[in-house]
Write an enzyme that holds these catalytic residues in place. Sequence first.
Site, PDB file in Angstrom:
ATOM      1  N   GLU A  53       0.876  -1.165   0.000  1.00 37.12           N
ATOM      2  CA  GLU A  53       0.000   0.000   0.000  1.00 37.12           C
ATOM      3  C   GLU A  53       0.918   1.222   0.000  1.00 37.12           C
ATOM      4  OE1 GLU A  53      -2.755   0.024   3.250  1.00 37.12           O
ATOM      5  OE2 GLU A  53      -3.433   2.053   2.779  1.00 37.12           O
TER       6      GLU A  53
ATOM      7  N   ARG B  34       4.716 -12.261  10.424  1.00 34.64           N
ATOM      8  CA  ARG B  34       5.488 -11.103   9.992  1.00 34.64           C
ATOM      9  C   ARG B  34       6.813 -11.031  10.739  1.00 34.64           C
ATOM     10  NH1 ARG B  34       3.423  -5.818   9.946  1.00 34.64           N
ATOM     11  NH2 ARG B  34       1.603  -6.620   8.937  1.00 34.64           N
TER      12      ARG B  34
ATOM     13  N   LYS C 257       4.063   0.966   9.719  1.00 35.73           N
ATOM     14  CA  LYS C 257       4.241   2.210   8.972  1.00 35.73           C
ATOM     15  C   LYS C 257       3.666   3.393   9.740  1.00 35.73           C
ATOM     16  CE  LYS C 257       2.922   0.207   5.052  1.00 35.73           C
ATOM     17  NZ  LYS C 257       2.471   0.054   3.673  1.00 35.73           N
TER      18      LYS C 257
HETATM   19  P1  ATP Z   1       2.484  -2.024   8.114  1.00 36.24           P
HETATM   20  O1  ATP Z   1       1.874  -2.776   9.243  1.00 36.24           O
HETATM   21  O2  ATP Z   1       3.949  -1.791   8.231  1.00 36.24           O
HETATM   22  O3  ATP Z   1       1.751  -0.787   7.730  1.00 36.24           O
HETATM   23  P2  ATP Z   1       1.183  -3.353   5.939  1.00 36.24           P
HETATM   24  O4  ATP Z   1       0.901  -4.786   5.970  1.00 36.24           O
HETATM   25  O5  ATP Z   1       0.026  -2.467   6.152  1.00 36.24           O
HETATM   26  O6  ATP Z   1       2.387  -3.057   6.911  1.00 36.24           O
HETATM   27  P3  ATP Z   1       1.514  -3.264   3.120  1.00 36.24           P
HETATM   28  O7  ATP Z   1       2.056  -2.180   2.290  1.00 36.24           O
HETATM   29  O8  ATP Z   1       0.081  -3.609   3.012  1.00 36.24           O
HETATM   30  O9  ATP Z   1       1.879  -2.904   4.606  1.00 36.24           O
HETATM   31  O10 ATP Z   1       2.401  -4.563   2.952  1.00 36.24           O
HETATM   32  C1  ATP Z   1       2.712  -5.143   1.719  1.00 36.24           C
HETATM   33  C2  ATP Z   1       3.066  -6.580   1.935  1.00 36.24           C
HETATM   34  O11 ATP Z   1       4.154  -6.705   2.850  1.00 36.24           O
HETATM   35  C3  ATP Z   1       1.902  -7.323   2.526  1.00 36.24           C
HETATM   36  O12 ATP Z   1       1.760  -8.543   1.838  1.00 36.24           O
HETATM   37  C4  ATP Z   1       2.290  -7.539   3.953  1.00 36.24           C
HETATM   38  O13 ATP Z   1       1.735  -8.714   4.468  1.00 36.24           O
HETATM   39  C5  ATP Z   1       3.815  -7.588   3.885  1.00 36.24           C
HETATM   40  N1  ATP Z   1       4.402  -7.140   5.142  1.00 36.24           N
HETATM   41  C6  ATP Z   1       4.202  -5.971   5.772  1.00 36.24           C
HETATM   42  N2  ATP Z   1       4.884  -5.930   6.932  1.00 36.24           N
HETATM   43  C7  ATP Z   1       5.539  -7.109   7.046  1.00 36.24           C
HETATM   44  C8  ATP Z   1       6.408  -7.688   8.028  1.00 36.24           C
HETATM   45  N3  ATP Z   1       6.755  -7.029   9.127  1.00 36.24           N
HETATM   46  N4  ATP Z   1       6.900  -8.926   7.802  1.00 36.24           N
HETATM   47  C9  ATP Z   1       6.559  -9.582   6.679  1.00 36.24           C
HETATM   48  N5  ATP Z   1       5.753  -9.108   5.719  1.00 36.24           N
HETATM   49  C10 ATP Z   1       5.232  -7.890   5.894  1.00 36.24           C
HETATM   50 MG    MG Z   2      -1.525  -3.988   4.425  1.00 35.70          MG
END
Ligand code: ATP
Ligand code: MG
Length: 567
Positions: free
Chosen positions: A37, A263, A273
Amino acid sequence: MNGPETKVAPNFIRTIIAEDVKKGKNGGHVITRFPPEPNGYLHIGHAKSICLNFGLASEFGGQCNFRFDDTNPGKEEVEYVDSIMNDVRWLGFDWQERLYHASDYFERLYEWAVALIKSGKAYVDSLSAEQIREYRGTLTEPGKESPYRNRSVAENLELFERMRAGEYKDGEHVLRAKIDMGSPNLNLRDPVMYRIRHMAHWRTKDKWCIYPMYDYAHGQSDALEGITHSICTMEYEDHRALYDWFLDNIDVPSRPRQLEFARLNLAYTVMSKRKLLQLVKERFVAGWDDPRMPTLAGMRRRGYPPEAIRNFCERIGVGKRDSLVDYGLLEYSVREVLNLKAPRVMCVLRPLKVVIENYPEGQVEQLEAINNPEDASAGVRAVPFSKEIYIERDDFMENPPKHFFRLAPGREVRLRYAYFITCVDVVKNELGEVIELRCVYDPATRGGDSPDGRKVKATLHWVCASRAVEAQVRLYNTLLNRPDTSDETNGATFKDFINPNSLEVIADAKLEPSIARAPSGATYQFERLGYFCADPDSTSEKMVFNRTVTLRDTWAKVAKAEGVKKG
Ligand code: ATP
Ligand code: MG
């Protein structure tokens, strides 16, 4: 090819995919995707997901799509879009022509929503957001049906069309899937599919004022792209039933399968984020690419090679249980790569002047130094030497304790690649502080070898005073002063544990002249001090270097020392 030879250590997701391939599911094809995102910079947690998705695709001869999950206008910015693409490429992966956006599918998603309304599986609800929350119930209590749940298909169609046409204000109506308000899984209690948001989108501009929710957009986007395995993090496990419900009730062109993994959490830092944005906005750090940040941009600026990050992601493995990974493992992976690649140079962080009394005034000689003992092809370079040099302040003690073997009055040491010197006098200021050492050298020890086999107990690094290049050097420590700040009970937040000493700036370090014009990003081993990387803040007047990582695993040492104390 999706990128470099990526190794994915055996893990349960790989096993599932291998079985699917063996069974000939999806025609034996594997298509994964990385769906960020664009609401922040990528961090090392994303790197885990990138390596896994691209790595599995390449291992099974498939492909990995890059898809911006851009269903949230307002939080998304073009700055993030650019940084994300840049960071994935930097990490070494290539999505070729397969760059997609959830917003590419807005029209299709809308048509499918209309189809769900027509088949009586979606309805327009006019409860407020707060009421919807109330009606949802809890884990122990079933939800309550909305009074608008049984609107006619015709009324729903008209309302939804008018939602799209912009006739209503934000929050006035939503479109919900009609599933089961009594389901034990809260995600199935008539989840919201669309909300009204009068807000321009970075791609579709003002075309839409209704936007699909993640849960409605994601699976259908996967299906449109022919994704076979939709790999996401554990918090989506409870959403899988909904992911499947949409795919079961919509006429989608393919049938993806959602798989969840734990994660990455890294000790002494935060990964969300939202929290990283707080660090930036509230100026705890200089920006998203501050070398203390766990972002890929921060790690690049700090000098972490992409290969080291990929190796780290392979080492941590993929599981289903949450864990906190030791920062030392990341640093180990960084050292392992830099040890082979980084040229060695000499730099003095805290200079103490040494005057070599018997060295000819005005003479400068060029001594030969080895660029990388791990890589003979890196060759040698010339390092200037003259009557006045700098050594590290810590390498001298006037009254040395028993186990201090470096320079002291009357003692002889080796200067790396140069000569043996002996300290004959100490010059102090009015405060009694040592400001200069007077030494003599033995011309017969040129290159650092003594012809008579005389032994010295220490070899010091040094820099020629007249040729030294001024530098600012930034030393980094962990951003947080405790490994895990995720427990926010008792009103504490991660911000209560920010390490006030995470950055130490050394204003007047001295570099050997060979790296006077090192391009930003160039990484070196400063002998005996660690790995350092030229920072983009460098100017023609003053170089700026970041310490990438220390030479040894000081963390393990600390832990060991503590263990000794305790045990
Ligand atoms: P955040 O919690 O940091 O905002 P998010 O999941 O909202 O992370 P996205 O941009 O949606 O951020 O993530 C893109 C991809 O990266 C998704 O498939 C998500 O599952 C993966 N991802 C995000 N954070 C992690 C993490 N700490 N470890 C492994 N994969 C991750
Ligand atoms: Mg997400």
